[in-house]
Design an enzyme around this catalytic site. Structure first.
Site, PDB file in Angstrom:
ATOM      1  N   ALA A 248      80.448 -34.624 -71.745  1.00  0.00           N
ATOM      2  CA  ALA A 248      80.942 -35.635 -70.808  1.00  0.00           C
ATOM      3  C   ALA A 248      80.374 -36.991 -71.190  1.00  0.00           C
ATOM      4  O   ALA A 248      79.246 -37.105 -71.659  1.00  0.00           O
ATOM      5  CB  ALA A 248      80.532 -35.305 -69.377  1.00  0.00           C
ATOM      6  N   ASP A 249      81.186 -38.010 -70.983  1.00  0.00           N
ATOM      7  CA  ASP A 249      80.718 -39.384 -71.163  1.00  0.00           C
ATOM      8  C   ASP A 249      80.358 -40.008 -69.827  1.00  0.00           C
ATOM      9  O   ASP A 249      79.454 -40.830 -69.741  1.00  0.00           O
ATOM     10  CB  ASP A 249      81.794 -40.199 -71.885  1.00  0.00           C
ATOM     11  CG  ASP A 249      81.891 -39.723 -73.324  1.00  0.00           C
ATOM     12  OD1 ASP A 249      82.588 -38.720 -73.562  1.00  0.00           O
ATOM     13  OD2 ASP A 249      81.204 -40.300 -74.198  1.00  0.00           O
ATOM     14  N   ARG A 250      81.110 -39.638 -68.794  1.00  0.00           N
ATOM     15  CA  ARG A 250      80.797 -40.124 -67.454  1.00  0.00           C
ATOM     16  C   ARG A 250      81.429 -39.162 -66.448  1.00  0.00           C
ATOM     17  O   ARG A 250      82.633 -38.896 -66.536  1.00  0.00           O
ATOM     18  CB  ARG A 250      81.344 -41.538 -67.220  1.00  0.00           C
ATOM     19  CG  ARG A 250      80.870 -42.178 -65.933  1.00  0.00           C
ATOM     20  CD  ARG A 250      81.518 -43.532 -65.709  1.00  0.00           C
ATOM     21  NE  ARG A 250      81.127 -44.514 -66.718  1.00  0.00           N
ATOM     22  CZ  ARG A 250      80.491 -45.659 -66.429  1.00  0.00           C
ATOM     23  NH1 ARG A 250      80.157 -45.937 -65.177  1.00  0.00           N
ATOM     24  NH2 ARG A 250      80.178 -46.518 -67.395  1.00  0.00           N
ATOM     25  N   ALA A 258      85.137 -37.931 -67.430  1.00  0.00           N
ATOM     26  CA  ALA A 258      85.662 -38.629 -68.610  1.00  0.00           C
ATOM     27  C   ALA A 258      85.002 -38.031 -69.840  1.00  0.00           C
ATOM     28  O   ALA A 258      83.769 -37.925 -69.907  1.00  0.00           O
ATOM     29  CB  ALA A 258      85.361 -40.119 -68.541  1.00  0.00           C
TER      30      ALA A 258
END
Ligand SMILES: CSC[C@H]1O[C@H](OP(=O)(O)O)[C@H](O)[C@@H]1O
Length: 360
Positions: A248-250, A258
């Site tokens: 995950a990035d965010r 995201a």
């Protein structure tokens, strides 16, 4: 032994230039914040946790080579450099969260009369950054172990059964401080003797899967097969995929996540085929200030990353390109989010995580 994306010791920082992998393993020096920003923006180093680590360490390296007249000047300098580092890539939240934590520490040290001068304050800040690095390393292993436990429990089957796990993009030692997040889960399953096979997607257009994840899996002799991004539906239909685990990035407060472009369609396919879908990420990837995925800024990268592979043009000149680096997987497609504190359903995430985060 896992590959090392970041080398840091006594104020000297080097990163493995991931743009050159898998053909060339070249370490480049990072002498300060400007170098750090450029390495992150160009994706010489990438991966949400690694971005925060390299950004923070580039600040530490710069601080160690500078002197400041007083504590308030040091505080202003640190705040400005952290804001600059956060501008290198917009979607991954880890650098923003690291910047918030370091700003809080800077303000505390600045107002603490027992910290006599800027020199002492500088040394304490560098020590805080080094402490955050150590925590990242230990958190990764916890994510791997919790993830393995969660995937084994959801797969059911006999105690002797092994799992066939699909992952997307690169979430291993080349995206973190060491063990990895989603790839760390695969590592833990392999170490337990519970991994039958790992599948990694190529992950167009930047090919993190083909260039980086495949590199890590082959390096560690983990039984694995690479598939085209477009083959995931056929793979799920023809092979028994026990589960999917991605990074995950965010992660928004409601669990919307995201991650690398292509994750959302894999989640939809997993739902259709009844395959559990996991997100593995540290607390530093969870952004409780962002209510849901609609509010996450999605980075768009240059068209050349689609039209060219390894510097060779593969697309017709003049074609328009749309190149979002990430997409958002809705929480209702996610079985659980695996953190260093355990696996949480998207619905319980905010309530479980809020007490565990530092009071920023
Ligand atoms: C544990 S890395 C998280 C995340 O970062 C990658 O993106 P990028 O290679 O563009 O930095 C990918 O989305 C990974 O899942």
């Amino acid at each position: 032994m896992t590959l090392q994306a970041i080398k840091y010791s006594s104020g000297r920082l080097e990163i493995l230039d991931q743009l050159l992998l898998p053909h060339q393993s070249t370490y480049i020096p990072v002498s300060g914040v400007e170098d750090g920003w450029k390495a992150i923006h160009s994706m010489q180093v990438r991966g949400a946790p690694a971005i925060a680590i390299v950004g923070s360490l580039s600040l530490a390296v710069e601080l160690l080579t500078a002197t400041f007249d007083d504590k308030s000047i040091l505080r202003q300098e640190v705040e400005g450099k952290l804001n600059y580092l956060c501008s290198a890539r917009p979607t991954a939240v880890n650098m923003k969260i690291a910047a918030e934590e370091l700003t809080l520490e800077t303000n505390r040290l600045c107002s603490d009369d027992s910290v006599p001068n800027a020199e002492d304050m500088k040394k304490r800040l560098v020590a805080k950054i080094e402490e955050m690095l150590e925590k990242d390393i230990s958190d990764n292993k916890a994510i791997g172990d919790y993830g393995a436990k969660a995937m084994l429990s959801s797969a059911g089957g006999s105690p002797s059964s092994k799992l066939r796990v699909l992952t997307h993009c690169n979430t291993g030692s080349l995206a973190t401080a060491g063990y990895g997040t989603a790839l760390g889960v695969i590592r833990s399953l392999f170490a337990l003797g519970k991994l039958e096979h790992a599948y990694c997607t190529e992950t167009r257009p930047y090919n993190q899967g083909a260039r980086l994840t495949a590199y890590e899996l082959v390096h560690e002799k983990i039984p694995s097969t690479m598939v085209c991004d477009s083959a995931v539906s056929a793979l799920m239909k023809s092979k028994t995929v026990s589960g999917v685990v991605v990074g995950a990035d965010r992660i928004a407060a409601n669990g919307d996540t995201a991650n690398k472009i292509g994750t959302y369609q894999i989640a939809v396919l997993a739902k259709y085929h009844g395959v559990p879908f996991y997100v593995a990420a540290p607390l530093t990837s969870i952004d409780l200030d962002t209510a849901n995925g609609d509010r996450i800024v999605i980075e768009e990268r240059p068209a050349v990353e689609m039209t060219h592979v390894g510097g060779k043009q593969v697309a017709a000149s003049g074609i328009n390109c749309w190149n979002p680096a990430f997409d958002v997987t809705p929480a209702d497609l996610i079985t659980a989010i695996i953190t260093e504190h355990g696996a949480f359903s998207p619905a319980e995430l905010a309530a479980k995580v809020a007490p565990l985060k530092p009071n920023l």
